[in-house]
Design a protein around this motif. Structure first.
Motif, PDB file in Angstrom:
ATOM      1  N   ALA A  94       0.801  -1.233   0.000  1.00 35.87           N
ATOM      2  CA  ALA A  94       0.000   0.000   0.000  1.00 35.87           C
ATOM      3  C   ALA A  94       0.829   1.276   0.000  1.00 35.87           C
ATOM      4  CB  ALA A  94      -0.951   0.000   1.201  1.00 35.87           C
ATOM      5  N   LEU A  95       2.140   1.175  -0.213  1.00 35.69           N
ATOM      6  CA  LEU A  95       3.035   2.337  -0.321  1.00 35.69           C
ATOM      7  C   LEU A  95       3.196   3.096   0.992  1.00 35.69           C
ATOM      8  CD1 LEU A  95       2.031   3.787  -3.829  1.00 35.69           C
ATOM      9  CD2 LEU A  95       3.908   2.248  -3.273  1.00 35.69           C
ATOM     10  N   TRP A  96       2.861   2.479   2.119  1.00 34.17           N
ATOM     11  CA  TRP A  96       3.070   3.119   3.417  1.00 34.17           C
ATOM     12  C   TRP A  96       4.546   2.988   3.783  1.00 34.17           C
ATOM     13  CZ3 TRP A  96       4.936   2.883   8.270  1.00 34.17           C
ATOM     14  CH2 TRP A  96       4.379   3.726   9.234  1.00 34.17           C
ATOM     15  N   SER A  97       5.139   4.082   4.242  1.00 35.99           N
ATOM     16  CA  SER A  97       6.551   4.031   4.630  1.00 35.99           C
ATOM     17  C   SER A  97       6.854   5.066   5.706  1.00 35.99           C
ATOM     18  CB  SER A  97       7.459   4.278   3.423  1.00 35.99           C
ATOM     19  OG  SER A  97       8.824   4.339   3.819  1.00 35.99           O
ATOM     20  N   GLU A  98       7.699   4.690   6.647  1.00 35.62           N
ATOM     21  CA  GLU A  98       8.193   5.633   7.650  1.00 35.62           C
ATOM     22  C   GLU A  98       8.951   6.777   6.987  1.00 35.62           C
ATOM     23  OE1 GLU A  98      10.659   3.007   9.884  1.00 35.62           O
ATOM     24  OE2 GLU A  98       9.059   2.430  11.288  1.00 35.62           O
ATOM     25  N   GLN A  99       9.550   6.488   5.824  1.00 35.45           N
ATOM     26  CA  GLN A  99      10.398   7.470   5.128  1.00 35.45           C
ATOM     27  C   GLN A  99       9.635   8.756   4.847  1.00 35.45           C
ATOM     28  OE1 GLN A  99      13.591   6.671   4.372  1.00 35.45           O
ATOM     29  NE2 GLN A  99      14.254   8.254   2.945  1.00 35.45           N
ATOM     30  N   ARG A 156      -9.265   8.087   4.736  1.00 31.37           N
ATOM     31  CA  ARG A 156     -10.195   7.030   5.153  1.00 31.37           C
ATOM     32  C   ARG A 156      -9.477   5.703   5.387  1.00 31.37           C
ATOM     33  NH1 ARG A 156     -14.438   6.845   0.546  1.00 31.37           N
ATOM     34  NH2 ARG A 156     -13.217   8.331  -0.652  1.00 31.37           N
ATOM     35  N   LEU A 157      -8.156   5.756   5.441  1.00 31.24           N
ATOM     36  CA  LEU A 157      -7.379   4.535   5.646  1.00 31.24           C
ATOM     37  C   LEU A 157      -6.811   4.504   7.064  1.00 31.24           C
ATOM     38  CD1 LEU A 157      -5.685   4.264   2.134  1.00 31.24           C
ATOM     39  CD2 LEU A 157      -7.578   2.892   3.042  1.00 31.24           C
ATOM     40  N   PHE A 158      -5.538   4.829   7.247  1.00 31.67           N
ATOM     41  CA  PHE A 158      -4.930   4.706   8.568  1.00 31.67           C
ATOM     42  C   PHE A 158      -3.660   5.538   8.615  1.00 31.67           C
ATOM     43  CE2 PHE A 158      -3.888   1.231   5.739  1.00 31.67           C
ATOM     44  CZ  PHE A 158      -2.499   1.163   5.754  1.00 31.67           C
ATOM     45  N   THR A 159      -3.237   5.873   9.831  1.00 34.62           N
ATOM     46  CA  THR A 159      -2.002   6.621  10.025  1.00 34.62           C
ATOM     47  C   THR A 159      -0.980   5.824  10.828  1.00 34.62           C
ATOM     48  OG1 THR A 159      -2.949   7.672  11.996  1.00 34.62           O
ATOM     49  CG2 THR A 159      -3.157   8.857   9.903  1.00 34.62           C
ATOM     50  N   THR A 160      -1.452   4.828  11.578  1.00 33.45           N
ATOM     51  CA  THR A 160      -0.576   4.021  12.428  1.00 33.45           C
ATOM     52  C   THR A 160      -0.590   2.577  11.952  1.00 33.45           C
ATOM     53  OG1 THR A 160      -1.101   5.437  14.321  1.00 33.45           O
ATOM     54  CG2 THR A 160      -0.118   3.298  14.810  1.00 33.45           C
ATOM     55  N   VAL A 161       0.566   1.925  11.985  1.00 36.22           N
ATOM     56  CA  VAL A 161       0.651   0.511  11.627  1.00 36.22           C
ATOM     57  C   VAL A 161       1.272  -0.270  12.781  1.00 36.22           C
ATOM     58  CG1 VAL A 161       0.761   0.936   9.149  1.00 36.22           C
ATOM     59  CG2 VAL A 161       2.881   0.825  10.475  1.00 36.22           C
ATOM     60  N   TYR A 162       1.060  -1.580  12.768  1.00 33.77           N
ATOM     61  CA  TYR A 162       1.473  -2.426  13.887  1.00 33.77           C
ATOM     62  C   TYR A 162       2.217  -3.656  13.365  1.00 33.77           C
ATOM     63  CZ  TYR A 162      -2.133   0.337  16.221  1.00 33.77           C
ATOM     64  OH  TYR A 162      -2.891   1.378  16.713  1.00 33.77           O
ATOM     65  N   THR A 163       3.174  -4.130  14.160  1.00 32.50           N
ATOM     66  CA  THR A 163       3.843  -5.380  13.831  1.00 32.50           C
ATOM     67  C   THR A 163       3.017  -6.548  14.359  1.00 32.50           C
ATOM     68  OG1 THR A 163       5.172  -5.104  15.838  1.00 32.50           O
ATOM     69  CG2 THR A 163       6.161  -4.396  13.765  1.00 32.50           C
ATOM     70  N   SER A 164       3.274  -7.737  13.822  1.00 36.41           N
ATOM     71  CA  SER A 164       2.415  -8.888  14.107  1.00 36.41           C
ATOM     72  C   SER A 164       2.611  -9.491  15.486  1.00 36.41           C
ATOM     73  CB  SER A 164       2.631  -9.969  13.034  1.00 36.41           C
ATOM     74  OG  SER A 164       2.229  -9.491  11.777  1.00 36.41           O
ATOM     75  N   ASP A 165       3.592  -9.007  16.232  1.00 35.31           N
ATOM     76  CA  ASP A 165       3.746  -9.480  17.606  1.00 35.31           C
ATOM     77  C   ASP A 165       2.882  -8.689  18.578  1.00 35.31           C
ATOM     78  OD1 ASP A 165       5.197  -7.138  17.229  1.00 35.31           O
ATOM     79  OD2 ASP A 165       6.810  -7.726  18.591  1.00 35.31           O
ATOM     80  N   GLN A 166       2.133  -7.713  18.049  1.00 35.03           N
ATOM     81  CA  GLN A 166       1.268  -6.892  18.879  1.00 35.03           C
ATOM     82  C   GLN A 166      -0.169  -7.391  18.843  1.00 35.03           C
ATOM     83  OE1 GLN A 166       2.858  -3.158  16.834  1.00 35.03           O
ATOM     84  NE2 GLN A 166       2.615  -2.412  18.928  1.00 35.03           N
ATOM     85  N   GLY A 196       6.507   9.332   6.314  1.00 36.72           N
ATOM     86  CA  GLY A 196       5.527   9.541   7.381  1.00 36.72           C
ATOM     87  C   GLY A 196       4.173   8.932   7.139  1.00 36.72           C
ATOM     88  N   GLY A 197       4.124   7.851   6.368  1.00 44.55           N
ATOM     89  CA  GLY A 197       2.842   7.179   6.103  1.00 44.55           C
ATOM     90  C   GLY A 197       2.672   6.935   4.621  1.00 44.55           C
ATOM     91  N   PHE A 198       1.533   7.375   4.082  1.00 42.98           N
ATOM     92  CA  PHE A 198       1.283   7.252   2.649  1.00 42.98           C
ATOM     93  C   PHE A 198       1.935   8.417   1.893  1.00 42.98           C
ATOM     94  CE2 PHE A 198      -2.478   5.006   4.392  1.00 42.98           C
ATOM     95  CZ  PHE A 198      -2.290   3.787   3.763  1.00 42.98           C
ATOM     96  N   PRO A 199       2.156   8.246   0.593  1.00 42.92           N
ATOM     97  CA  PRO A 199       2.499   9.414  -0.218  1.00 42.92           C
ATOM     98  C   PRO A 199       1.419  10.490  -0.038  1.00 42.92           C
ATOM     99  CG  PRO A 199       2.799   7.402  -1.489  1.00 42.92           C
ATOM    100  CD  PRO A 199       2.116   7.008  -0.205  1.00 42.92           C
ATOM    101  N   PRO A 200       1.733  11.738  -0.333  1.00 45.54           N
ATOM    102  CA  PRO A 200       0.745  12.812  -0.124  1.00 45.54           C
ATOM    103  C   PRO A 200      -0.495  12.629  -0.988  1.00 45.54           C
ATOM    104  CG  PRO A 200       2.607  13.595  -1.413  1.00 45.54           C
ATOM    105  CD  PRO A 200       2.988  12.236  -0.906  1.00 45.54           C
ATOM    106  N   ASN A 201      -1.567  13.278  -0.569  1.00 43.00           N
ATOM    107  CA  ASN A 201      -2.825  13.183  -1.299  1.00 43.00           C
ATOM    108  C   ASN A 201      -2.649  13.533  -2.774  1.00 43.00           C
ATOM    109  OD1 ASN A 201      -5.849  13.042  -1.467  1.00 43.00           O
ATOM    110  ND2 ASN A 201      -5.578  15.205  -1.959  1.00 43.00           N
ATOM    111  N   GLU A 202      -1.772  14.502  -3.060  1.00 38.93           N
ATOM    112  CA  GLU A 202      -1.556  14.920  -4.448  1.00 38.93           C
ATOM    113  C   GLU A 202      -1.111  13.763  -5.338  1.00 38.93           C
ATOM    114  OE1 GLU A 202       1.373  17.885  -7.054  1.00 38.93           O
ATOM    115  OE2 GLU A 202       1.632  17.685  -4.888  1.00 38.93           O
ATOM    116  N   PHE A 203      -0.349  12.846  -4.773  1.00 41.51           N
ATOM    117  CA  PHE A 203       0.107  11.707  -5.564  1.00 41.51           C
ATOM    118  C   PHE A 203      -1.094  10.926  -6.097  1.00 41.51           C
ATOM    119  CE2 PHE A 203       1.229   7.207  -5.964  1.00 41.51           C
ATOM    120  CZ  PHE A 203       2.394   7.265  -6.714  1.00 41.51           C
ATOM    121  N   PHE A 204      -2.099  10.741  -5.260  1.00 41.96           N
ATOM    122  CA  PHE A 204      -3.259   9.937  -5.640  1.00 41.96           C
ATOM    123  C   PHE A 204      -4.295  10.753  -6.414  1.00 41.96           C
ATOM    124  CE2 PHE A 204      -1.446   7.984  -1.819  1.00 41.96           C
ATOM    125  CZ  PHE A 204      -1.161   6.730  -2.324  1.00 41.96           C
TER     126      PHE A 204
END
Length: 569
Positions: free
Chosen positions: A211-216, A239-249, A218-226
């Motif tokens: 889904a192109l989410w990256s810490e690099q 309408r998606l998300f801002t925080t992600v979780y690892t599978s040990d959580q 700060g999340g998704f590419p900017p709205n302008e990209f889409f």
């Protein structure tokens, strides 16, 4: 803390079925298991293979979830059921679906019950080829390379391409869609009683790889990209998300409704979900720089490495490299082949056609006998082909195939490519064709290893898992010969479900980190295939021909020099 008599449930959603296991956290022993085949998928509903449309109904997923867990608990008995501490889930991916504001897939609403566009878009659905091409071209116009962490090429198998395709194709679904959700994120949401899509916890696995989410950034590419790609995507990231979780959580605990349905405690922890291959790599006891190959209908090849060693190295043409996506604290890298077992299944289907079409109307045997003959023969086709193919003498001019029967996933995604078999003549028989197909799938696997090595991530070993790895010594020996590297086969028959169980145990606090769960619950390996020197040299020459043929297929307008090189390869 891991104390005696702790049990966890691992649920593995595959392409054809969902399976669950109950595992003892002390040693990983499988206490009980159950499998549920999706009935609507089995009937071929909502799919159109000729147009690469593959959809699955969410009701099949829900029915399979309840059925397998309840049957496994019944096998295990009430004493075990009372000591279940956690549940984690893996699924195929990218397999997203349109949901309303409550997080309900649209196909679960009466007005969309039979609309394929309101269902989960299965990983191997390639209807979004055009949209993926547009994303790749569009990304070139931005100063930031938003594709850099997914191998530089966006695939039609992934999140945004599929969303855009559905939004464009179906106005009614578009109007009813609030968000777009991966299967692996939806099931934990369901089990924890989620009622608001905005509160759904999404995993780093699906977010980072598809889904192109990256810490690099700060999340998704900017709205302008889409929005500049297509106005239909204006504001969709909100309408998606801002925080992600690892599978040990933990995603939460079982809701009262699901605790009652399953006969479990409301204290059972539900872990964050992930893709099947990612949890399968953990179940298969992945090691740094060892390519963990989950070999089923397709392959997913997973590799982990420490961030301090990877640093800024980016491997082009793979399916992403994401911090924490396989093992928290490690860089997880994914590659794979769009068709592996599917290539063998296709050839079996071709050979079985006369049986399935003609034998049922036979005047010699009754319908019941005909059905039994068909089932018996179909079941024996691949084992017998393998036996006969293994006895074919080496011949550099034997039929040659390229394995892109469902497009190419890696290296360098291109779902428009097609498979091919060349060098056929009137003496070519079924075992020779089968051998060529097996060679092609192994050559495709080697191309992935070559890409990692060439771009600075050394592959130091191979781990084989999944149905093909366990069932076919012929294919695994050829894999070792072509790779010129030993391949260890993991003991577990259910590495994905076992990996999910390991994550469940970690999310429930039984282990501090998933590596501890792997050590305690992993059964180890039961076979190793080592390369045979004379076979290695033979296949090295065949591999060069495979690459030349693939280059020719990919570029039909090859130059005269390229064509001459192919002819003399």
């Amino acid at each position: 803390m891991n104390t005696p008599d702790n049990y966890v449930i691992g649920v593995d959603y595959g392409t054809d079925s969902v399976r669950c296991i109950i595992a003892d956290t002390a040693n990983g022993n499988e206490i009980a298991s159950a499998v549920y085949y999706y009935p609507q998928w089995k009937e071929g509903l909502y799919c159109d293979a000729a147009n690469s449309q593959f959809r699955q109904h969410p009701q099949d997923y829900l029915d399979g979830l309840e059925d397998t867990i309840k049957r496994a608990l019944l096998q295990a008995g009430p004493a075990v059921a009372a000591k279940i501490k956690g549940i984690s889930v893996d699924t195929t991916g990218s397999t997203p679906v349109a949901v309303d504001r409550s997080g309900t897939p649209l196909a679960l609403l009466p007005q969309f019950r039979d609309n394929p566009n309101a269902m989960f878009v299965l990983w191997k659905d390639h209807t979004a080829v055009q949209e993926a091409a547009e994303i790749n071209e569009h990304a070139k116009s931005f100063d930031t390379n938003y594709l850099q962490f997914i191998g530089g090429i966006y695939s039609s198998e992934w999140f945004w391409a599929k969303l855009l395709r559905i939004m464009r194709e179906d106005e009614k679904v578009r109007a009813a869609t609030y968000s777009w959700v991966e299967h692996c994120d939806w099931i934990p949401f369901v089990l924890t009683g989620g009622k608001n899509a905005d509160e759904m916890k999404r995993g780093i696995c699906s977010a980072g790889h598809k889904a192109l989410w990256s810490e690099q950034w700060g999340g998704f590419p900017p709205n302008e990209f889409f929005s500049s790609l297509d106005p239909l995507l204006e504001g969709f990231t909100s309408r998606l998300f801002t925080t992600v979780y690892t599978s040990d959580q933990a995603a939460g605990t079982l809701s009262a409704e699901w605790a009652e349905r399953l006969g479990l405690s409301k204290d059972v922890v539900v872990g964050i979900g992930a893709f099947d291959a990612h949890m399968g790599a953990v179940g298969g006891q992945i090691e740094p720089y060892h390519l963990s190959k989950v070999m089923g209908t397709s392959t997913c090849d997973m590799l982990v490495a420490p961030p301090a060693e990877v640093q800024d190295t980016l491997v082009a043409g793979i399916c992403g490299q994401v911090n924490g996506s396989i093992i928290p604290g490690m860089i997880g890298m994914e590659a794979g082949q769009s068709a592996f077992g599917d290539a063998y299944a296709w050839f079996r289907k071709v050979l079985a056609w006369p049986l399935q079409q003609i034998l049922p109307s036979s005047s010699i045997v009754d319908a019941s006998t005909a059905a039994k003959l068909i089932d018996e023969t179909v079941d024996k086709i691949i084992p017998e082909l393998s036996k006969q193919a293994a006895n074919i003498p080496n011949d550099e001019d034997a039929p040659l195939a390229v394995d892109w029967f469902n497009g190419r996933r890696t290296p360098d995604a291109n779902q428009e490519l097609q498979g091919v078999i060349t060098g056929l003549h009137l003496g070519t028989d079924a075992p020779a064709m089968f051998k060529a197909i097996v060679e092609a799938t192994c050559f495709g696997a080697k191309a992935i290893v070559d890409r990692f090595n060439e771009q600075g991530i050394p592959v130091k070993g191979l781990i084989g898992m999944g149905g093909v790895a366990k069932k076919s010594p012929f294919i695994m020996q050829m894999m070792a010969d072509i790779m010129n590297m030993p391949i260890r086969i993991h003991k577990s028959e259910q590495t994905c479900a076992l990996g999910a169980a390991m994550f469940a145990a970690t999310a429930a606090g039984i282990f501090n980190k998933v590596e501890e769960a792997m050590e305690a619950m992993g059964p180890g390996f039961d076979a190793t295939y080592s390369p045979v020197p004379e076979q290695v040299s033979f296949y090295a020459k065949r591999y060069e021909k495979y690459k030349a043929l693939g280059a020719f297929i990919e570029n039909p307008a090859a130059t005269k020099a390229d064509t001459q090189q192919l002819q003399h390869a």
